[in-house]
Design an enzyme around this catalytic site. Structure first.
Site, PDB file in Angstrom:
ATOM      1  N   GLY A 233       0.837  -1.202   0.000  1.00  9.19           N
ATOM      2  CA  GLY A 233       0.000   0.000   0.000  1.00  9.19           C
ATOM      3  C   GLY A 233       0.864   1.241   0.000  1.00  9.19           C
ATOM      4  N   THR A 235       3.114   4.538   1.129  1.00 12.82           N
ATOM      5  CA  THR A 235       4.246   4.743   2.030  1.00 12.82           C
ATOM      6  C   THR A 235       3.759   5.288   3.367  1.00 12.82           C
ATOM      7  OG1 THR A 235       5.781   4.999   0.204  1.00 12.82           O
ATOM      8  CG2 THR A 235       6.410   6.037   2.280  1.00 12.82           C
ATOM      9  N   ALA A 237       0.916   4.716   4.995  1.00 15.77           N
ATOM     10  CA  ALA A 237       0.387   3.626   5.824  1.00 15.77           C
ATOM     11  C   ALA A 237       1.515   2.674   6.211  1.00 15.77           C
ATOM     12  CB  ALA A 237      -0.710   2.880   5.061  1.00 15.77           C
ATOM     13  N   GLY A 238       2.451   2.452   5.295  1.00 14.81           N
ATOM     14  CA  GLY A 238       3.577   1.552   5.582  1.00 14.81           C
ATOM     15  C   GLY A 238       4.405   2.031   6.751  1.00 14.81           C
ATOM     16  N   GLU A 255       5.589  -3.295   0.842  1.00 11.89           N
ATOM     17  CA  GLU A 255       5.681  -2.958  -0.591  1.00 11.89           C
ATOM     18  C   GLU A 255       4.938  -1.644  -0.756  1.00 11.89           C
ATOM     19  OE1 GLU A 255       7.328  -4.554  -2.823  1.00 11.89           O
ATOM     20  OE2 GLU A 255       7.657  -6.536  -1.980  1.00 11.89           O
ATOM     21  N   CYS A 289       2.254   0.918  -8.919  1.00 12.30           N
ATOM     22  CA  CYS A 289       3.293   1.400  -7.992  1.00 12.30           C
ATOM     23  C   CYS A 289       4.636   1.602  -8.684  1.00 12.30           C
ATOM     24  CB  CYS A 289       3.441   0.410  -6.850  1.00 12.30           C
ATOM     25  SG  CYS A 289       3.681  -1.290  -7.428  1.00 12.30           S
ATOM     26  N   GLU A 387       4.081  10.715  -5.606  1.00 12.24           N
ATOM     27  CA  GLU A 387       3.388   9.676  -6.379  1.00 12.24           C
ATOM     28  C   GLU A 387       1.973  10.172  -6.702  1.00 12.24           C
ATOM     29  OE1 GLU A 387       2.080   6.059  -4.346  1.00 12.24           O
ATOM     30  OE2 GLU A 387       2.978   4.902  -5.967  1.00 12.24           O
TER      31      GLU A 387
END
Ligand code: NAD
Length: 483
Positions: A233, A235, A237-238, A255, A289, A387
């Site tokens: 998902g 960045t 949230a990562g 990822e 992505c 992005e």
């Protein structure tokens, strides 16, 4: 599932059964082509996740935890068979929800997934999970690779099926069990995959699906019954998930997003470049992505390539994602189109618009945007650094190859990328210098047999290839005293 019909579901697939959700809350599924409701499914709650984790734990502690690799390989092959039969259903469900052109979803969310599962089936059947190793200290050690346990898998809406299988495949090879949380943006496909799992005879509790919002995902990440988190998902949230997993010392693979560069070398041929960019830069309407969305062009060929890329973007067939001729479908949701349009508005103040920039006409009421190209973009501009996740390209001029590599690497991200040249060996040399997890020469396609993932803010860990097993297995050494 006929996509013209409403698709309504009332249960979750947990513990090998279709079970009643804990609450009455539901998601409406909105079609990206029309903006109309095309279905509805129950919304998962914390209680549903708890139930799914219990089922996954019971399966792991039960017979599944004692299966051989060969047994798991046979089951994975049956799962591939069951998915293969459903490719038209799966691709229609994905394309109607997230706008992916059906020519792409039938491949990447269909045939590619089947090939990937067969690859993992073969790996399970042939892999050695235990080796007796002689030690220079005079005794032997059993070096074992053991399944980590219950995996919490969280996936986004852009390639919902393949991104789920990227977690399911190595988990099944390793002997792990999973709870998967699909994104609210793409839920119908997860039901079809669950039906395939049931038909394939995947034992009860080995894979469980609970679609839900991010709070439900956060509950899964921090759940005491989870041994490993596999996340794909954004960045943003990562980072949050990594913090939680750091505190819990919980293994996690991330990822995340990207802003990859296409480096066009001086000798690049225009026709294959434009054809390759169709997927490498505009694939899935830019909702990819690893898309090469920063187009780095040598000063010596700048005007020619700007014109060619702009003409290509204008020529792409925009339309209903279920039409096999469509090259660019709608954005996945109204909210996401708003984000993309805000970036286009920012771009108009930062650079020169050479294609698109608006909404296409005569394509219906879905969340469409025109394929858009900006030229004269400074790599420091917002549209070159952030992005966008839509069909929006930024063309950036470079002086020489060192300058091109510098610009490519001047990004928070490092996920994909491409190098375009008549001279493949020369392009490979340039590819080696780019800080990224993967990069294509004269095209871009994920190889199932090679590791995929990001560096920098694009993530940690790898999916695909034999390397994908590393994060689902832990080493254990059993020392065997001499004599
Ligand atoms: P998102 O981060 O908003 O959501 C992804 C998933 O995570 C959803 O299921 C969501 O409900 C869940 N989620 C969000 N916040 C969470 C949290 N704090 N805890 C637990 N779960 C949470 O991303 P999105 O908009 O659905 O997807 C687009 C993003 O995914 C883009 O940034 C794209 O680059 C990235 N992506 C990366 C890859 C890759 O392989 N690197 C592949 C596809 C998409």
């Amino acid at each position: 599932m006929a996509v013209t019909e409403q698709s309504t579901r009332d249960a979750f697939f947990i513990g090998g059964e279709w079970v009643k959700p804990a609450t009455d809350k539901r998601f409406k599924v909105i079609g990206a082509n029309t903006g109309e409701v095309i279905g509805s499914v129950p919304e998962g709650s914390i209680a549903d996740i708890d139930r799914a984790v219990v089922a996954a734990r019971a399966a792991f502690n039960g017979a599944w935890g004692r299966t051989s690799g060969a047994e798991r390989g046979a089951i994975i092959n049956k799962f591939a068979d069951a998915i293969e039969k459903r490719i038209p259903e799966i691709s229609a469900a994905v394309s109607s929800q997230n706008g992916m052109p059906i020519s792409l979803s039938s491949q990447l969310e269909g045939a590619y997934v089947v090939g990937l599962l067969r690859y993992y089936a073969n790996m399970a059947s042939t892999m050695q999970f235990e080796e007796r190793r002689p030690s220079p200290m005079g005794f032997d050690t059993l070096v074992r690779r053991e399944a980590l346990g219950v995996v919490g898998g969280i996936v986004p809406w852009n390639y919902p099926v393949v991104l789920s299988i990227l977690k399911i495949g190595p988990a099944l090879v390793s002997g792990c069990t999973l709870v998967l949380k699909p994104s609210p943006g793409t839920v119908l496909d997860s039901y079809i995959i669950a039906e395939a799992a049931q038909e394939a005879g995947i034992p009860a509790g080995v894979i469980n699906w609970v679609p839900g919002e991010r709070e439900v995902g956060a509950h899964l990440v921090a759940h005491p019954g989870i041994n490993k988190v596999a996340f794909t998902g954004s960045t943003a949230a990562g980072r949050k998930i990594a913090e939680v997993c750091g505190r819990l010392l919980r293994p996690v693979t991330l990822e995340l997003g990207g802003k990859s560069a296409a480096i066009i070398l001086e000798d690049a041929e225009i026709a294959p470049l434009l054809e390759g960019m169709g997927f490498a830069s505009f694939g899935n309407n830019g909702q990819t992505c690893a898309a090469s969305t920063r187009i780095l062009v040598p000063a010596s060929r700048y005007d020619e390539i700007v014109d060619a890329v702009a003409s290509m973007a204008k020529s792409l067939k925009v339309g209903n994602s279920l039409d096999p001729e469509t090259q660019i479908g709608p954005m996945a949701s109204e909210a996401h189109r708003n984000v993309v349009e805000r970036y286009i508005a920012t771009g108009k103040g930062e650079a020169r618009l050479v294609a698109g920039g608006g909404r296409p006409k005569n394509v219906g009421n879905g969340w469409f945007v025109e394929p858009t190209v900006f030229a004269d973009v400074d790599n420091k501009a917002t549209i070159a650094q952030e992005e966008i996740f839509g069909p929006v390209l930024s063309i950036i001029k470079y002086k020489d190859e060192d300058d091109a590599v510098r610009i490519a690497n001047d990004s928070d991200f490092g996920l994909g990328g491409t190098v375009w040249s008549k001279d493949s060996l020369h392009a490979q040399d340039v590819a080696r210098r780019v800080q990224t997890g993967s990069i294509g020469v004269n095209g871009y396609m994920l190889d199932i047999n090679a590791p995929f993932g990001g560096v920098k803010a694009s993530g940690m860990g790898r999916e695909l290839g034999p390397e994908s097993l590393n994060s689902y297995l832990a080493y254990k050494s059993v020392y065997l005293p001499a004599g």
